[in-house]
Write an enzyme that holds these catalytic residues in place. Structure first.
Site, PDB file in Angstrom:
ATOM      1  N   GLY A 116       0.853  -1.195   0.108  1.00 18.02           N
ATOM      2  CA  GLY A 116      -0.105  -0.005   0.141  1.00 18.02           C
ATOM      3  C   GLY A 116       0.834   1.195  -0.048  1.00 18.02           C
ATOM      4  CD  GLU A 135       7.014  -8.702   3.848  1.00 13.04           C
ATOM      5  OE1 GLU A 135       6.662  -7.380   4.231  1.00 13.04           O
ATOM      6  OE2 GLU A 135       6.818  -9.484   4.819  1.00 13.04           O
ATOM      7  CB  CYS A 233      -1.823  -0.239  11.856  1.00 13.13           C
ATOM      8  SG  CYS A 233      -1.524  -2.002  12.095  1.00 13.13           S
TER       9      CYS A 233
HETATM   10  N1  SAM Z   1       3.934  -1.302   4.534  1.00  8.40           N
HETATM   11  C1  SAM Z   1       2.770  -2.072   4.092  1.00  8.40           C
HETATM   12  C2  SAM Z   1       1.792  -1.603   3.404  1.00  8.40           C
HETATM   13  O1  SAM Z   1       1.463  -0.476   3.643  1.00  8.40           O
HETATM   14  O2  SAM Z   1       1.071  -2.480   2.746  1.00  8.40           O
HETATM   15  C3  SAM Z   1       2.508  -3.074   5.570  1.00  8.40           C
HETATM   16  C4  SAM Z   1       3.535  -3.653   6.250  1.00  8.40           C
HETATM   17  S1  SAM Z   1       2.906  -4.498   7.837  1.00  8.40           S
HETATM   18  C5  SAM Z   1       2.436  -3.487   8.786  1.00  8.40           C
HETATM   19  C6  SAM Z   1       4.634  -5.125   8.398  1.00  8.40           C
HETATM   20  C7  SAM Z   1       5.297  -5.996   7.811  1.00  8.40           C
HETATM   21  O3  SAM Z   1       6.375  -6.286   8.123  1.00  8.40           O
HETATM   22  C8  SAM Z   1       4.683  -7.383   7.169  1.00  8.40           C
HETATM   23  O4  SAM Z   1       4.679  -7.506   5.852  1.00  8.40           O
HETATM   24  C9  SAM Z   1       5.646  -8.289   7.884  1.00  8.40           C
HETATM   25  O5  SAM Z   1       5.946  -9.532   6.980  1.00  8.40           O
HETATM   26  C10 SAM Z   1       7.055  -7.532   8.007  1.00  8.40           C
HETATM   27  N2  SAM Z   1       8.061  -8.039   9.041  1.00  8.40           N
HETATM   28  C11 SAM Z   1       7.905  -8.868   9.754  1.00  8.40           C
HETATM   29  N3  SAM Z   1       8.976  -9.219  10.757  1.00  8.40           N
HETATM   30  C12 SAM Z   1       9.767  -8.316  10.112  1.00  8.40           C
HETATM   31  C13 SAM Z   1      11.254  -8.175  10.243  1.00  8.40           C
HETATM   32  N4  SAM Z   1      11.951  -8.754  11.253  1.00  8.40           N
HETATM   33  N5  SAM Z   1      11.944  -7.183   9.654  1.00  8.40           N
HETATM   34  C14 SAM Z   1      11.263  -6.357   8.852  1.00  8.40           C
HETATM   35  N6  SAM Z   1      10.048  -6.550   8.492  1.00  8.40           N
HETATM   36  C15 SAM Z   1       9.276  -7.807   9.098  1.00  8.40           C
END
Ligand code: SAM
Length: 457
Positions: A116, A135, A233
């Site tokens: 997004g 990601e 969020c």
């Molecule tokens: N920015 C995205 C959007 O707007 O569509 C949403 C991101 S979501 C809030 C957080 C993301 O961080 C997830 O896709 C998750 O897989 C990833 N994540 C999980 N563990 C992580 C890590 N250790 N380092 C970096 N990213 C990680």
């Protein structure tokens, strides 16, 4: 209404005081639905003329609109398949706004899937500069790639790495970094019961530790003078004000900048954390009871001090002449204007343009090293769906256009062949916006819309 964790509600009551009843009431209301116009494909004005949806502007994002889920389903409209907009939660539009991306910059979206905010950043960059979308989750990265392709993003490199693996390669490299961190997701409780079930105080603590680790890697990758935006969020201060206060204590070369003030944003609250750090009042809170959105936290940081290093540009292995030849013949036969020359790279038989100034990607898990052109087969070139969605119809020799209500479009999106008297590669468009490829011969247009994207019959 989803079953909310009682400990969570108690905590919110003590934090919000007299605001708590209004906050609690939001859980009895339906989630707010919104979309963002993709200006890489269409201007806001043209979009508003075209679409049949009832829309209402979002105050903090010029391209954002609320829609009415009881009447309209924009996610199922053919314009969505053409990438004219992205279905994005309204408050989730705030971090990329605060990042203020500019064309020509080097920008990292460190926690990017499903994309997004990456597609929002890409629209602001207008195809110029380098956008690294990372990601860590190999499953979620598929949606990220699909969304970048659908939105016609041409300057993205998609990586599948842990932030600490990226940091040594991209030290002091980026002008701007977004850390939209994995979090306990309290702002998702209204939409997703599974997030409620996973929530616990322990999970909140674990998220905060992870968020700080991610921020430390991000800090290493930002240039002096660069801008770092941190967002979640979730509502608890442990993952928000507290993470920022701890980060600032450990990284004195950073300072907080006020989040550009927007209607209905509230300030972060220094009193909510154990060792008050007055600066955190510069962060922003988007509360679901104070605006139309599910809620978010946003902090803007600037790196004020550090080394200025010369960047090492990567050398990419030379691409075999045959692959370049196939691409060149494809362009001559099918495009009216050739794409600007770039650095080619080949992964298996998949041919890409790598953005200029990119460091070496050797040893990293790479999902897309740049703009995906297509597959250089033994004797022919198979153009990618990404290419179709990123071209202007005027740059393709053979185009069939349908208006959005013509039944041929649904047939095409379902994977059917269409009668057509032309010959060779053809772009199918809806009201002038590309949807994908077909290949014509013997009176029939063979369908090349990707199988995984096809609509149900
Ligand atoms: N920015 C995205 C959007 O707007 O569509 C949403 C991101 S979501 C809030 C957080 C993301 O961080 C997830 O896709 C998750 O897989 C990833 N994540 C999980 N563990 C992580 C890590 N250790 N380092 C970096 N990213 C990680």
């Amino acid at each position: 209404m989803n079953q909310l964790p009682p400990v969570f509600m108690e905590k919110m009551k003590s934090l919000l005081g007299e605001d708590f009843p209004a906050f609690k009431q939001t859980y009895h209301e339906a989630p707010i639905r919104s979309l963002r116009v993709n200006t890489l494909k269409v201007s806001k004005e043209k979009f508003l003329e075209l679409v049949p949806f009832q829309l209402d502007p979002i105050p903090w994002c010029a391209e954002g609109f609320y829609y009415n889920h009881d009447i309209d389903r924009p996610g199922k409209h053919v314009y969505h398949a053409a990438g004219l907009y992205y279905i994005q939660e309204a408050s989730a539009m705030s971090p990329a706004e605060a990042l203020q991306p500019q064309p020509g910059e080097k920008i990292l979206d460190l926690c990017a899937a499903p994309g997004g905010k990456t597609t929002q950043i890409a629209a602001k960059m207008n195809g110029e500069g380098i956008l690294v979308a990372n990601e860590v989750d190999a499953k979620r990265i598929k949606a990220l790639v699909e969304n970048l392709e659908r939105c016609g993003v041409t300057n993205a490199v998609v990586l599948n790495e842990y932030p600490e693996h990226l940091a040594p390669r991209f030290t002091d490299f980026f002008d701007r970094i977004l850390v939209d961190a994995p979090c306990s997701g309290e702002g998702m409780f209204r939409k997703d019961p599974a997030v409620c079930e996973r929530w616990s105080l322990r999970a909140v603590e674990k998220c905060a530790t992870l968020q700080l680790d991610i921020l430390y890697s991000a800090a290493q990758m930002l240039k002096v003078g660069g801008r770092l935006v941190y967002s979640t969020c979730t509502f608890n201060p442990v993952e928000n004000e507290q993470v920022i206060a701890t980060f600032l204590t450990n990284h004195p070369e950073f300072r907080l900048l006020p989040v550009p003030k927007q209607t209905h944003y509230q300030s972060g609250n220094p009193v909510w954390i154990p060792s008050p750090h007055n600066e955190v009042a510069k962060t922003a809170r988007l509360w679901p009871h104070r605006l139309r959105g599910e809620g978010h936290f946003v902090a803007v940081l600037e790196k004020t001090d550090g080394e200025v290093r010369k960047q090492k540009i990567g050398k990419f292995p030379p691409v075999h002449r045959d692959a370049k030849q196939l691409w060149s013949s494809f362009q001559k036969e099918n495009l009216t204007t050739e794409l600007p020359e770039g650095t080619f790279t080949l992964y298996g038989e998949h041919l890409y343009f790598v953005p200029d100034q990119l460091p070496s990607l050797r040893g990293l898990r790479v999902e897309r090293p740049g703009r995906y052109l297509g597959q250089a087969k033994k004797r022919h070139f198979l153009p990618s769906h990404a290419l179709a969605l990123s071209l202007k119809p005027s740059s393709v020799k053979q185009v069939i256009n349908f208006s959005s209500d013509q039944p041929e479009l649904s047939l095409y999106l379902q994977g059917e062949s269409l009668p057509f008297s032309g010959k060779g590669w053809t772009i199918i468009t809806v009201d002038g916006f590309p949807l994908g490829w077909g290949k014509a011969s013997n009176g029939l247009l063979k369908n090349h819309y990707p199988k995984k994207l096809r609509w149900d019959k």
